[in-house]
Write a protein that holds these residues in place. Structure first.
Motif, PDB file in Angstrom:
ATOM      1  N   UNK A 175     -31.604  80.960  36.685  1.00 27.92           N
ATOM      2  CA  UNK A 175     -30.262  80.396  36.511  1.00 27.92           C
ATOM      3  C   UNK A 175     -29.603  80.118  37.856  1.00 27.92           C
ATOM      4  N   UNK A 176     -28.898  78.979  37.891  1.00 28.70           N
ATOM      5  CA  UNK A 176     -28.003  78.656  38.998  1.00 28.70           C
ATOM      6  C   UNK A 176     -26.875  77.823  38.426  1.00 28.70           C
ATOM      7  N   UNK A 177     -25.707  77.982  38.971  1.00 26.93           N
ATOM      8  CA  UNK A 177     -24.520  77.315  38.423  1.00 26.93           C
ATOM      9  C   UNK A 177     -24.470  75.862  38.888  1.00 26.93           C
ATOM     10  N   UNK A 178     -25.327  75.061  38.312  1.00 24.14           N
ATOM     11  CA  UNK A 178     -25.366  73.653  38.718  1.00 24.14           C
ATOM     12  C   UNK A 178     -24.260  72.836  38.062  1.00 24.14           C
ATOM     13  N   UNK A 179     -23.857  73.239  36.866  1.00 24.43           N
ATOM     14  CA  UNK A 179     -22.805  72.528  36.152  1.00 24.43           C
ATOM     15  C   UNK A 179     -21.737  73.544  35.741  1.00 24.43           C
ATOM     16  N   UNK A 180     -20.494  73.251  35.948  1.00 26.94           N
ATOM     17  CA  UNK A 180     -19.442  74.219  35.607  1.00 26.94           C
ATOM     18  C   UNK A 180     -19.333  74.504  34.119  1.00 26.94           C
ATOM     19  N   UNK A 181     -19.868  73.613  33.278  1.00 27.78           N
ATOM     20  CA  UNK A 181     -19.770  73.816  31.837  1.00 27.78           C
ATOM     21  C   UNK A 181     -21.098  74.277  31.231  1.00 27.78           C
ATOM     22  N   UNK A 182     -22.018  74.730  32.066  1.00 28.85           N
ATOM     23  CA  UNK A 182     -23.286  75.268  31.563  1.00 28.85           C
ATOM     24  C   UNK A 182     -23.385  76.713  32.043  1.00 28.85           C
ATOM     25  N   UNK A 183     -22.999  77.622  31.149  1.00 26.33           N
ATOM     26  CA  UNK A 183     -22.997  79.051  31.498  1.00 26.33           C
ATOM     27  C   UNK A 183     -24.385  79.647  31.296  1.00 26.33           C
ATOM     28  N   UNK A 184     -24.581  80.837  31.850  1.00 29.65           N
ATOM     29  CA  UNK A 184     -25.857  81.532  31.709  1.00 29.65           C
ATOM     30  C   UNK A 184     -26.011  82.078  30.296  1.00 29.65           C
ATOM     31  N   UNK A 185     -27.281  82.157  29.899  1.00 24.15           N
ATOM     32  CA  UNK A 185     -27.666  82.808  28.643  1.00 24.15           C
ATOM     33  C   UNK A 185     -27.115  82.099  27.398  1.00 24.15           C
ATOM     34  N   UNK A 186     -26.970  80.766  27.478  1.00 22.59           N
ATOM     35  CA  UNK A 186     -26.667  79.984  26.285  1.00 22.59           C
ATOM     36  C   UNK A 186     -27.986  79.428  25.722  1.00 22.59           C
ATOM     37  N   UNK A 187     -27.991  79.025  24.472  1.00 23.75           N
ATOM     38  CA  UNK A 187     -29.226  78.549  23.862  1.00 23.75           C
ATOM     39  C   UNK A 187     -29.773  77.293  24.548  1.00 23.75           C
ATOM     40  N   UNK A 207     -18.809  66.103  37.533  1.00 25.46           N
ATOM     41  CA  UNK A 207     -19.809  67.106  37.900  1.00 25.46           C
ATOM     42  C   UNK A 207     -20.256  67.947  36.735  1.00 25.46           C
ATOM     43  N   UNK A 208     -19.707  67.696  35.561  1.00 24.49           N
ATOM     44  CA  UNK A 208     -20.071  68.466  34.375  1.00 24.49           C
ATOM     45  C   UNK A 208     -21.266  67.826  33.677  1.00 24.49           C
ATOM     46  N   UNK A 209     -21.875  68.599  32.775  1.00 24.65           N
ATOM     47  CA  UNK A 209     -22.977  68.070  31.981  1.00 24.65           C
ATOM     48  C   UNK A 209     -22.511  67.590  30.617  1.00 24.65           C
ATOM     49  N   UNK A 210     -21.553  68.257  30.008  1.00 24.59           N
ATOM     50  CA  UNK A 210     -21.084  67.892  28.671  1.00 24.59           C
ATOM     51  C   UNK A 210     -22.071  68.274  27.595  1.00 24.59           C
ATOM     52  N   UNK A 211     -22.418  69.564  27.454  1.00 29.40           N
ATOM     53  CA  UNK A 211     -23.469  69.970  26.501  1.00 29.40           C
ATOM     54  C   UNK A 211     -23.169  69.566  25.060  1.00 29.40           C
TER      55      UNK A 211
END
Length: 712
Positions: free
Chosen positions: A588-600, A621-625
């Motif tokens: 894990x690395x915080x590449x996107x502010x809206x992609x947190x760790x340990x999500x599916x 800079x967000x991914x928009x999951x």
């Protein structure tokens, strides 16, 4: 009356000439010789004017040509010249004369009547028969008539009594209109074989039946004796002599014409027509022109064309019956018309094969040929024509050659006795010799089907077992084989997918429509009984959902619901690509502010970012999951994924064929073009719909197509 006066004068002159020593000059009378010219005119006006006017009011005057200068209204003919050796109508205002007769016998020994350019102070501008023909003694003795360059008209029928004339030197004067059906000074003269001329017409029945040689004067630059403007058949013409000044030449309808002589090479002259001149064997420089029938039925040996762009207005029968033609060449090819080794093509259509280039034997049609035009092989000597098994998939017979309408075949007027082709190829339309023979207007016995190459067949069974009866090869032209179904425990066989067929199943070795004979790979498509209540076997997406379900790439919204019409989130699509790549480990690395760790979806998005498959939104800079993925975003991710896997992504389609092509964002154009070219995206009711959200059924379809077309 002038006619009576002339007879008296001519008789006295003949007697006087016989009585005087050689070199002396005899006159009709001393009074006439000594009389001033004005007095002669006055006498002529007094003695003959009444009768001439009476005749002029009659039928002959009514039929006289309408001249710019009406010589019949200038007074009666008088004897003119230093020795009164000519007779004519004078105009003292401009010192011109129209000659109507000769008072000498100077022509008797040479048999040549030479009209002078000047008579005394008068310039000879015309020659008239003055109602009853140009008057001399014994006109039948004359064999040659010469006119000076000063003459601009010669009256119709003026020399009709000169029945033994064989050679005529017409005026070298462009003001002279020439000989035609309305004005022929030599009407009735059927022995004229040689004419010296300028650019004017020589079209009259009497000339057409006797003329053998035409010589054009120096200075002539253009001759247009085309069959379109009244030139009838010159039955005996054999030779035309051109000056060095000639620039353009055209002639037609002369079956014996064989010699075209010129001081400079014929190739330096633009030849506009040679139609119906079968013995005129010359190379033709046609200049800038459309392809017309101006050269058919001729003996030309080669032709060089400079053609305007566009195929309209060009004649397919342009080179009919040109047996000596060895090459058709195009200068400055414009991307449509071009020449290949002397053969004329329009794009991939065989326009004309030069008959003189052909020889007995077989002609192999090039594989790129899209059409063979009517008359393309006219007069060719080939015995057989062989169509390749893999001819252009868009091949068609010429539009005039259809079963529904009366037609002419490209085989007409050729030496072809047999047409060879492969059954099931693009050419026959039917594997029946009778049908093809009817189309080509030949006998069924002239159609020969031959067997082509042998091609390999391989199978991708995906864990299944093939039927041993399924072949491992096939031969082009054989009857197609229908494959038997394979088996796989726990799965249902949906059908065979063949590598060269874009959509649907194909379980035969028959050549694909608009395709080629090639090596085939058949892939067995399986499905288990899908657990989803909303994916029935009758639905268009059943096969695609079954594919991704079997491969574990997509799961349902729950155990019994797939949600085919539900929109797909960006995170879900990243997960599908991640599963396709074997789900490698990710740190894990915080590449996107809206992609947190340990999500599916965390590992899938980070993997996709590390490999360059996704980049996120450039403005935030967000991914928009949870954002719905649209069709152009899906195309971009698929394109980047293929590049990451090392697959060929060079294919590009023309998006302009879609009405909404302009709505594709710049960043997605290349990816969308590739997906369309590979058949991964085929359109949404005719549109690309790049900003439309993609649903889950569409995603399953696109993933399946990608696996079929790119990875497998």
């Amino acid at each position: 009356m002038r006619k009576q006066v002339w007879k008296t004068t001519a008789a006295v002159a003949l007697a006087a000439l016989m009585a005087v020593p050689s070199g002396s000059v005899a006159f009709a009378s001393e009074a006439e010789a000594d009389a001033p010219e004005a007095q002669v005119q006055e006498q002529a006006a007094g003695e003959e004017a009444a009768q001439v006017q009476e005749e002029a009011a009659g039928e002959e005057a009514a039929e006289a040509p309408d001249r710019e200068l009406s010589w019949y209204n200038r007074g009666d003919a008088i004897n003119v010249g230093d020795n009164k050796e000519w007779e004519g109508v004078v105009d003292n205002e401009d010192n011109t004369v129209v000659l109507t007769g000769s008072n000498t016998l100077d022509w008797a020994s040479s048999k040549t009547l030479e009209i002078p350019a000047k008579v005394g102070k008068y310039t000879v501008v015309g020659v008239s028969g003055y109602l009853d023909g140009f008057s001399i003694m014994s006109p039948g003795v004359i064999t040659t008539v010469k006119f000076p360059n000063t003459v601009s008209f010669i009256e119709d029928g003026a020399f009709s009594q000169f029945t033994n004339v064989t050679t005529v030197y017409l005026p070298d004067n462009t003001g002279y209109d020439g000989i035609d059906a309305w004005n022929n000074p030599f009407s009735g003269c059927t022995k004229i074989e040689t004419v010296y001329a300028n650019v004017y017409s020589l079209d009259h029945e009497d000339l057409r039946n006797s003329l053998k040689t035409i010589t054009y004067y120096d200075g002539v630059t253009q001759i247009n004796g085309t069959p379109y403007f009244g030139l009838s058949t010159y039955a005996e013409l054999t030779t035309i002599n051109l000056p060095a000044s000639i620039e353009r030449f055209g002639w037609g309808n002369s079956p014996k014409l064989s010699a075209l002589n010129c001081p400079k090479p014929i190739s330096q002259i633009i030849v506009t027509t040679t139609q119906n001149c079968p013995n005129l064997r010359i190379p033709v420089n046609a200049g800038v022109t459309a392809i017309t029938d101006a050269y058919k039925n001729s003996g030309i040996t080669s032709i060089t064309l400079q053609l305007p762009q566009g195929g309209s207005g060009n004649a397919k029968d342009a080179f009919i019956n040109c047996p000596n033609l060895t090459g058709i060449y195009v200068t400055d090819p414009n991307g449509e018309f071009h020449s290949e080794d002397g053969v004329l093509w329009w794009n991939d259509d065989l326009y004309a094969y030069p008959a003189g280039k052909s020889q007995a034997g077989n002609y192999d049609v090039p594989e790129n040929t899209k059409c063979i035009y009517l008359y393309a092989f006219d007069s060719c000597k080939f015995d057989t024509i062989t169509f390749p098994e893999n001819i252009n998939p868009s091949f068609y017979f010429d539009s005039d050659d259809t079963i529904a309408t009366p037609r002419e075949s490209f085989l007409e007027n050729t030496g072809f006795t047999k047409v060879r082709l492969v059954a099931g190829s693009e050419v026959p339309y039917s594997n029946s010799a009778e049908d093809l023979a009817d189309r080509l207007e030949i006998a069924p016995s002239q159609v020969e089907f031959y067997l082509g190459n042998t091609y390999k067949i391989s199978y991708n069974l995906d864990g299944g077992t093939n039927d041993p009866a399924n072949p491992t090869s096939y031969r082009a032209g054989e009857d197609p084989v229908t494959l038997k179904n394979p088996t796989k425990k726990g799965s249902v066989f949906l059908g065979w997918k063949r590598n060269d067929v874009a959509d649907g199943y194909e379980n035969t070795t028959q050549r694909a429509y608009n395709g080629y004979f090639t090596d085939y790979t058949f892939t067995a498509c399986w499905s288990t009984d899908l657990p989803y209540n909303d994916v029935g076997k009758e639905t268009w997406f059943y096969e695609y959902v079954g594919n991704v379900y079997e491969k574990g790439l997509m799961t349902g919204l729950d155990d019994t619901t797939f949600g085919p019409t539900a929109n797909l989130a960006r995170a879900q699509f990243a997960v599908i690509l991640y599963r396709m790549n074997g789900e490698p480990e990710v740190t894990y690395s915080a590449q996107f502010p809206d992609v947190a760790d340990e999500q599916w979806y965390t590992d899938a998005i980070l993997w996709a970012a590390d490999t360059g498959v996704v980049t996120g939104y450039s403005d935030t800079g967000k991914f928009g999951p949870s954002d719905n993925i649209n069709r152009e975003q899906m195309a971009v991710m698929m394109y980047r994924y293929a590049k990451y896997k090392g697959y060929d992504t060079s294919a590009q389609a023309n998006l302009n064929t879609f009405p909404d092509h302009a709505s594709v964002n710049v960043f997605a154009k290349e990816a969308m073009s590739w997906c369309v070219a590979e058949g991964i995206i085929t359109g949404d009711k005719g549109n690309l719909s790049p900003q439309k959200s993609a649903n889950r059924a569409e995603c399953a379809t696109i993933i399946t197509r990608y696996l079929d077309k790119v990875e497998e």
